[in-house]
Motif scaffolding. Structure first.
Motif, PDB file in Angstrom:
ATOM      1  N   GLU A  48     152.748  28.859  66.768  1.00 23.72           N
ATOM      2  CA  GLU A  48     153.161  30.088  67.439  1.00 23.72           C
ATOM      3  C   GLU A  48     152.769  30.060  68.904  1.00 23.72           C
ATOM      4  O   GLU A  48     151.672  29.611  69.255  1.00 23.72           O
ATOM      5  N   ASP A  49     153.646  30.556  69.776  1.00 18.66           N
ATOM      6  CA  ASP A  49     153.297  30.717  71.178  1.00 18.66           C
ATOM      7  C   ASP A  49     152.100  31.658  71.303  1.00 18.66           C
ATOM      8  O   ASP A  49     151.934  32.548  70.471  1.00 18.66           O
ATOM      9  N   ILE A  50     151.318  31.467  72.351  1.00 17.80           N
ATOM     10  CA  ILE A  50     150.152  32.351  72.502  1.00 17.80           C
ATOM     11  C   ILE A  50     150.588  33.802  72.718  1.00 17.80           C
ATOM     12  O   ILE A  50     149.946  34.718  72.222  1.00 17.80           O
ATOM     13  N   ASP A  51     151.672  34.006  73.433  1.00 17.92           N
ATOM     14  CA  ASP A  51     152.167  35.370  73.630  1.00 17.92           C
ATOM     15  C   ASP A  51     152.541  36.016  72.300  1.00 17.92           C
ATOM     16  O   ASP A  51     152.272  37.197  72.067  1.00 17.92           O
ATOM     17  N   THR A  52     153.144  35.235  71.451  1.00 13.85           N
ATOM     18  CA  THR A  52     153.534  35.746  70.129  1.00 13.85           C
ATOM     19  C   THR A  52     152.305  36.127  69.319  1.00 13.85           C
ATOM     20  O   THR A  52     152.281  37.171  68.649  1.00 13.85           O
ATOM     21  N   ALA A  53     151.286  35.302  69.396  1.00 14.51           N
ATOM     22  CA  ALA A  53     150.047  35.599  68.678  1.00 14.51           C
ATOM     23  C   ALA A  53     149.439  36.905  69.174  1.00 14.51           C
ATOM     24  O   ALA A  53     148.901  37.699  68.398  1.00 14.51           O
ATOM     25  N   ALA A  54     149.545  37.137  70.478  1.00  9.76           N
ATOM     26  CA  ALA A  54     149.002  38.378  71.038  1.00  9.76           C
ATOM     27  C   ALA A  54     149.809  39.580  70.556  1.00  9.76           C
ATOM     28  O   ALA A  54     149.243  40.623  70.200  1.00  9.76           O
ATOM     29  N   GLY A  63     150.315  49.356  64.875  1.00  6.70           N
ATOM     30  CA  GLY A  63     151.420  49.752  64.013  1.00  6.70           C
ATOM     31  C   GLY A  63     152.736  49.959  64.748  1.00  6.70           C
ATOM     32  O   GLY A  63     153.720  50.379  64.165  1.00  6.70           O
ATOM     33  N   ILE A  64     152.758  49.687  66.044  1.00  4.18           N
ATOM     34  CA  ILE A  64     154.018  49.862  66.768  1.00  4.18           C
ATOM     35  C   ILE A  64     154.477  48.555  67.390  1.00  4.18           C
ATOM     36  O   ILE A  64     153.691  47.634  67.603  1.00  4.18           O
ATOM     37  N   GLU A  65     155.763  48.504  67.706  1.00  5.20           N
ATOM     38  CA  GLU A  65     156.341  47.279  68.274  1.00  5.20           C
ATOM     39  C   GLU A  65     156.843  47.524  69.681  1.00  5.20           C
ATOM     40  O   GLU A  65     156.884  48.650  70.159  1.00  5.20           O
ATOM     41  N   GLY A  66     157.242  46.462  70.335  1.00  3.65           N
ATOM     42  CA  GLY A  66     157.803  46.573  71.674  1.00  3.65           C
ATOM     43  C   GLY A  66     156.798  47.054  72.701  1.00  3.65           C
ATOM     44  O   GLY A  66     157.089  47.853  73.569  1.00  3.65           O
ATOM     45  N   ILE A  67     155.588  46.541  72.569  1.00  2.00           N
ATOM     46  CA  ILE A  67     154.488  47.005  73.413  1.00  2.00           C
ATOM     47  C   ILE A  67     154.477  46.295  74.770  1.00  2.00           C
ATOM     48  O   ILE A  67     154.802  45.118  74.866  1.00  2.00           O
ATOM     49  N   PHE A  68     154.069  47.013  75.790  1.00  2.08           N
ATOM     50  CA  PHE A  68     153.868  46.415  77.111  1.00  2.08           C
ATOM     51  C   PHE A  68     152.612  45.555  77.064  1.00  2.08           C
ATOM     52  O   PHE A  68     151.509  46.053  76.827  1.00  2.08           O
ATOM     53  N   LEU A  69     152.792  44.273  77.264  1.00  5.18           N
ATOM     54  CA  LEU A  69     151.693  43.337  77.048  1.00  5.18           C
ATOM     55  C   LEU A  69     151.643  42.322  78.174  1.00  5.18           C
ATOM     56  O   LEU A  69     152.673  41.806  78.600  1.00  5.18           O
ATOM     57  N   ARG A  70     150.452  42.049  78.645  1.00  4.42           N
ATOM     58  CA  ARG A  70     150.341  41.125  79.759  1.00  4.42           C
ATOM     59  C   ARG A  70     149.075  40.278  79.664  1.00  4.42           C
ATOM     60  O   ARG A  70     147.985  40.795  79.436  1.00  4.42           O
ATOM     61  N   GLN A  71     149.235  38.996  79.844  1.00  2.04           N
ATOM     62  CA  GLN A  71     148.062  38.121  79.882  1.00  2.04           C
ATOM     63  C   GLN A  71     147.383  38.298  81.222  1.00  2.04           C
ATOM     64  O   GLN A  71     148.067  38.353  82.249  1.00  2.04           O
ATOM     65  N   PHE A  72     146.065  38.411  81.241  1.00  2.00           N
ATOM     66  CA  PHE A  72     145.424  38.621  82.547  1.00  2.00           C
ATOM     67  C   PHE A  72     144.364  37.585  82.892  1.00  2.00           C
ATOM     68  O   PHE A  72     144.110  37.346  84.064  1.00  2.00           O
ATOM     69  N   ALA A  73     143.753  36.957  81.923  1.00  2.00           N
ATOM     70  CA  ALA A  73     142.748  35.937  82.256  1.00  2.00           C
ATOM     71  C   ALA A  73     142.311  35.196  81.009  1.00  2.00           C
ATOM     72  O   ALA A  73     142.502  35.673  79.881  1.00  2.00           O
ATOM     73  N   ILE A 110     141.766  33.939  75.296  1.00  2.00           N
ATOM     74  CA  ILE A 110     142.772  34.368  76.256  1.00  2.00           C
ATOM     75  C   ILE A 110     142.879  35.884  76.217  1.00  2.00           C
ATOM     76  O   ILE A 110     143.080  36.464  75.147  1.00  2.00           O
ATOM     77  N   GLY A 111     142.712  36.518  77.348  1.00  2.00           N
ATOM     78  CA  GLY A 111     142.712  37.974  77.414  1.00  2.00           C
ATOM     79  C   GLY A 111     144.094  38.547  77.689  1.00  2.00           C
ATOM     80  O   GLY A 111     144.779  38.103  78.606  1.00  2.00           O
ATOM     81  N   TYR A 112     144.495  39.508  76.895  1.00  2.55           N
ATOM     82  CA  TYR A 112     145.737  40.251  77.112  1.00  2.55           C
ATOM     83  C   TYR A 112     145.381  41.725  77.227  1.00  2.55           C
ATOM     84  O   TYR A 112     144.456  42.193  76.569  1.00  2.55           O
ATOM     85  N   TYR A 113     146.126  42.439  78.044  1.00  5.40           N
ATOM     86  CA  TYR A 113     145.960  43.885  77.987  1.00  5.40           C
ATOM     87  C   TYR A 113     147.295  44.530  77.631  1.00  5.40           C
ATOM     88  O   TYR A 113     148.360  43.991  77.949  1.00  5.40           O
ATOM     89  N   ALA A 114     147.205  45.661  76.958  1.00  2.10           N
ATOM     90  CA  ALA A 114     148.410  46.349  76.499  1.00  2.10           C
ATOM     91  C   ALA A 114     148.338  47.816  76.890  1.00  2.10           C
ATOM     92  O   ALA A 114     147.265  48.398  76.967  1.00  2.10           O
ATOM     93  N   LEU A 115     149.492  48.378  77.179  1.00  2.00           N
ATOM     94  CA  LEU A 115     149.578  49.808  77.457  1.00  2.00           C
ATOM     95  C   LEU A 115     150.411  50.450  76.361  1.00  2.00           C
ATOM     96  O   LEU A 115     151.555  50.053  76.139  1.00  2.00           O
TER      97      LEU A 115
END
Lengths: 245, 245
Positions: A48-54, A63-73, A110-115
């Motif tokens: 799996e791609d790392i983004d997919t894993a996140a 429990g929700i999909e289509g989240i705003f997600l961004r790798q930051f560090a 790998i750090g991701y943040y989500a809104l």
DNA sequence: TTTAATTGTGTTATTATGACGCAATGTAAT
DNA sequence: ATTACATTGCGTCATAATAACACAATTAAA
């Protein structure tokens, strides 16, 4: 968990931001084996791609999909997970010694943040004994490992992105008031903004629709409601604002 | 290489920027086994921080220390190194099958970018047959794997940082002219800037010392020389510029 | 009915930005 | 030596963005 199916020594940590009661909230998990909290995390399936894993971690936890997600560090000090999964922890989870070795290896994360929309994102437990909660960012308790550092870095990244991008679309409910949006900005930036100057500046960006509707059940004068103009929002998101040079 | 001593499935890729002849240059390595080029890369010793491992790559490849170095992203698509170290490559390097397995595993790579003084950084070969060169960013040939994507992302990050931080200190020689600094900005941003407005804006930042000295051996009118005011530079680097909100 | 908090809509002074003019300098051609 | 030309240094001016602030309208609670 079959160790062979996961990328060794690599994990994902997610800083999930929400906004409620005019406060920035962070989704945290109580560790069962010590009096500390943890960011929602996960491992990376080998195929799996790392983004997919996140995305998976986020879906599972909110429990929700289509989240705003961004790798930051990415965090990779040698000592960062030293002794984290000690024998006590392995025992707690009833993990056999040979499997435990996988957990006690050195980990880079790998750090991701989500809104996310606080009201739509319902904290999901992985098991009945787990504690997962929204915690006010001003009241974050002691975190495991370097999770405090990761959280701070995420918030700092968000602070910078705020200057470059129109944040808010993902954190606020569909209809919101100007004071709410301003409070969001103030919370992220950790400083007071002038109400009238804020209004002018945000209007100049041109991504808001003023509705013919006021918020109900509020103390004092009822503020007007707004929505984001999705098309214009997307456009500004692409081109950015405050170009500088 | 003893596989046990390195973090498995993780590598480091460095985008090393220099500036010469009014052009942005990138340090690239010719692969011996196909007609493509590569970013300088390295692995992560199991007992070394990832930042330290990146510094090592830079020291090895440029011969200088104390380099401006910044992590900008981590790349982890599953397909990114698919078939890269195929049998042909393993054969070329005379790598035994069982060791080769280490190279053919899935790799996630952490991207760092560096800003160096072109004249001080001398490309260092690892062996006599290796080709390592500064290549103009407008003339970068085909790169292996996703290195083009990594390079683009690095340049884009630099473009954003330019709006937030005073870049130039690390890329230019100690004494430089205003047209040189402007050209650097224009190259990174890929757009023309007005000469007079640039001067005013850069002066307002207050990090330059105008020397009582002109550049010699130039066509046309000799431009004045400047240096960075190190103290003020450090201060602005901390606080940033163009705050926005 | 009054008070207090909050919202909506301005003004004004200051600063930053974009577009441009022109004389001074130094190399190269005549 | 004189001229042409590219480039530098130092400006101006109109416009836009920003910071600081004033005041009336609205609404719940005293």
């Amino acid at each position: 968990m079959n160790n062979e199916n996961y990328q060794p020594g690599l994990s994902i940590d997610c800083v999930i931001f929400g906004f409620h009661d005019n406060q920035l909230k962070i989704l945290l998990i109580k560790t069962p084996y010590e009096d500390k909290w943890s960011l929602p995390d996960g491992f990376i399936p080998i195929n799996e791609d790392i983004d997919t894993a996140a995305v998976t971690v986020l879906n599972e936890r909110t429990g929700i999909e289509g989240i705003f997600l961004r790798q930051f560090a990415t965090f990779g000090r040698v000592k960062r997970n030293d002794q984290h999964f000690g024998n006590a922890v392995l025992e707690h989870f009833k993990i056999p010694k040979e499997v435990g070795k996988w957990f006690t290896q050195r980990f880079v994360t790998i750090g991701y943040y989500a809104l996310v929309d606080f009201l739509k994102a319902i904290p999901q437990k992985e098991n009945s004994r787990e504690i997962i909660e929204w915690i006010d960012h001003k009241e974050v308790p002691e975190l495991i490992l370097d999770h405090r550092e990761i959280l701070d870095k995420a918030l700092n990244t968000l602070r910078i992105e705020l200057n470059l991008m129109p944040i808010g679309y993902n954190l606020l409910p569909e209809k919101f008031t100007m004071p709410e949006l301003q409070k969001l900005y103030e919370t992220i930036l950790d400083k007071k903004l002038d109400r009238r100057n804020f209004l002018r500046k945000i209007n100049n960006i041109g991504i808001l629709n003023k509705l013919d509707e006021k918020k109900s059940n509020v103390a004092h004068k009822a503020p007007n409601l707004y929505t984001f103009d999705k098309d214009k929002y997307e456009e500004v998101l692409k081109n950015g604002l405050n170009q500088g040079w």
